[in-house]
Scaffold this motif. Structure first.
Motif, PDB file in Angstrom:
ATOM      1  N   ALA A  14       0.594  -0.937  -0.207  1.00 56.24           N
ATOM      2  CA  ALA A  14      -0.011  -0.166  -0.128  1.00 56.24           C
ATOM      3  C   ALA A  14       1.186   1.051   0.181  1.00 56.24           C
ATOM      4  O   ALA A  14       1.059   2.254  -1.080  1.00 56.24           O
ATOM      5  N   VAL A  33      -4.835   6.765  -1.643  1.00 57.21           N
ATOM      6  CA  VAL A  33      -5.411   6.156  -2.163  1.00 57.21           C
ATOM      7  C   VAL A  33      -4.999   4.844  -0.858  1.00 57.21           C
ATOM      8  O   VAL A  33      -4.951   4.095  -1.069  1.00 57.21           O
ATOM      9  N   MET A  36      -7.183   4.056   0.888  1.00 59.74           N
ATOM     10  CA  MET A  36      -8.014   3.311   0.307  1.00 59.74           C
ATOM     11  C   MET A  36      -7.688   1.399   0.573  1.00 59.74           C
ATOM     12  O   MET A  36      -8.624   0.719  -0.361  1.00 59.74           O
ATOM     13  N   LEU A  37      -6.938   1.700  -0.195  1.00 65.54           N
ATOM     14  CA  LEU A  37      -5.619   0.433  -0.473  1.00 65.54           C
ATOM     15  C   LEU A  37      -5.704  -0.364   1.376  1.00 65.54           C
ATOM     16  O   LEU A  37      -6.051  -1.238   1.162  1.00 65.54           O
ATOM     17  N   PRO A  40      -9.858  -1.638   3.045  1.00 68.09           N
ATOM     18  CA  PRO A  40     -10.606  -3.237   2.313  1.00 68.09           C
ATOM     19  C   PRO A  40      -9.758  -4.194   2.445  1.00 68.09           C
ATOM     20  O   PRO A  40      -9.510  -5.145   2.576  1.00 68.09           O
ATOM     21  N   GLN A  75     -13.272  -7.197  -2.549  1.00 67.82           N
ATOM     22  CA  GLN A  75     -11.863  -5.583  -2.323  1.00 67.82           C
ATOM     23  C   GLN A  75     -11.515  -4.641  -3.323  1.00 67.82           C
ATOM     24  O   GLN A  75     -11.965  -3.730  -3.048  1.00 67.82           O
ATOM     25  N   VAL A  79     -12.810  -0.477  -2.758  1.00 68.09           N
ATOM     26  CA  VAL A  79     -11.697  -0.030  -3.020  1.00 68.09           C
ATOM     27  C   VAL A  79     -12.369   1.015  -4.395  1.00 68.09           C
ATOM     28  O   VAL A  79     -12.678   2.426  -4.473  1.00 68.09           O
TER      29      VAL A  79
END
Length: 399
Positions: A14, A33, A36-37, A40, A75, A79
């Motif tokens: 990530a 980002v 978001m990584l 999830p 996942q 995202v």
């Protein structure tokens, strides 16, 4: 795989991907980002670990692989939904991405299914074969469909099945041979005992019968002792601490012990020892028995006016000893089996343990192998050459 390692993989990937976005579009987008990584991804890995702990409940491998695909797809949906929610991507772009990913996912799942089909078929073949082996079958596993780890497992299973079949054959042969060698003296003992008990014989004849009975008892006693010794050696029991053993001295002692038997048979026994032979590493009493067994067999199968030669030499950190005779030799078809217990070959081979209990060469092999050596038949233009090797004193034995 541990939770800590999964967390390391997630956080590391990530950060790498978020850093790439931050370089291209700024720190703010990089931070979005990253979240978001991580969120999830953490949820998906938590579910994966929970499923891994409950593999027994999941059932077949196909279902487990399907769950892994579902977690990855889920996942991705989360995202994209999160990206649309924070206006990182437009709803229009999110829907298009989901559609494209779904189409690619269908193709990917079908591709994985096709690849997994052969692997699962190999697993089922192996399972069915092992079940059959448990019920007494000895047929090998069907040829594998690939050249992967499952193929290696397939080959290993076939080797194990072959060894099991060979062990069972050897056991049946051993039981049959023991039964045969027991039946003759026991039957003779019964008939002789009945004759003495019924007073059919008397005087000198009775004494002769009693002498024959003592001879049969001796044969049975030797057979039982040899069977016990062989089983003890093969079980690795009774091993003593190895020590340096002077082979020239051991050879001279064994030859001297067999002098009377050799003279009675009209066989000359010679030694051919170089000026220096490294000491062997082993137990002197057990190694003496190997030499005596080989000398007895050689003398027994050598005609009058023939000869037996005992030699020794150092060979690459080991010591090799050979007992060679001028007898008729052993047929090529019978050579691979001469060290098997009770092997009975042609008229001359006859396991080369002949008139005794029939276990001399098998016991010799067990002793030599327990010392980290090996024993074999050398090619001979005439007669038979039995050779064995032992680790030299001060060397590490290689089994």
């Amino acid at each position: 795989m541990s939770v800590a390692r999964s967390a390391t993989v997630l956080v590391g990937s990530a950060l790498l991907l978020a850093g790439f976005v931050a370089v291209l579009y700024g720190a703010g987008d990089g931070a979005v980002v990253l979240l978001m990584l991580l969120l999830p991804g953490a949820a998906a890995l938590a579910l994966a670990h929970a499923a891994a702990r409950r593999r027994r409940r999941l059932g077949p491998l196909g279902r487990q692989f399907g769950l892994a695909g579902a977690l990855a797809g889920g996942q991705l949906v989360l995202v994209l939904a999160a990206g649309a929610a924070v206006m990182f991507v437009s709803p229009h772009d999110a829907v298009l991405a989901l559609v494209l990913v779904a189409g690619a996912g269908v193709v990917g799942l079908r591709s994985a299914q096709l690849l997994a089909y052969g692997a699962l078929a190999d697993v089922r073949d192996l399972r069915d074969t092992l079940v059959a082996v448990g019920r007494g079958g000895r047929e090998p596993v069907a040829p594998p469909r690939g050249a992967d780890e499952l193929a290696e497992l397939n080959h290993a299973a076939n080797r194990a099945i072959g060894q099991l079949a060979e062990t069972e054959r050897a056991r049946r042969d051993l039981v049959a041979a023991v039964s045969h060698d027991l039946r003759t003296p026991v039957t003779s003992l019964r008939l002789l005992a009945e004759a003495v008990d019924d007073q059919v014989v008397s005087g000198d004849e009775r004494q002769r019968y009693l002498g024959q009975m003592r001879g049969h008892v001796t044969v049975l006693s030797d057979l039982i002792d040899d069977l016990f010794e062989l089983s003890r050696l093969e079980a690795g029991e009774g091993r003593r601490t190895p020590q340096p053993v002077s082979l020239p001295m051991l050879v001279e002692e064994a030859v001297a012990a067999m002098h009377l038997q050799a003279a009675a048979s009209g066989v000359a026994v010679r030694t051919a020892l170089p000026g220096h032979v490294d000491a062997a590493c082993g137990d002197p009493e057990q190694l003496r028995r190997v030499l005596l067994n080989l000398l007895q067999n050689a003398i027994r199968h050598t005609p009058a006016d023939g000869s037996v030669t005992v030699s020794a030499e150092p060979v690459g950190g080991r010591v090799e000893v050979e007992v060679a005779d001028t007898g008729a030799g052993i047929a090529a078809a019978e050579r691979p089996r001469v060290f098997e217990p009770f092997f009975r070959g042609g008229s001359e081979a006859a396991a080369r343990s002949g008139d005794g209990a029939g276990l001399g060469l098998a016991i010799s092999r067990a002793i030599v192998e327990a010392h980290g050596g090996r024993i074999w038949l050398e090619e001979a233009a005439r007669g038979t050459r039995v050779r064995f090797s032992l680790p030299a004193a001060g060397r590490t034995s290689a089994t």
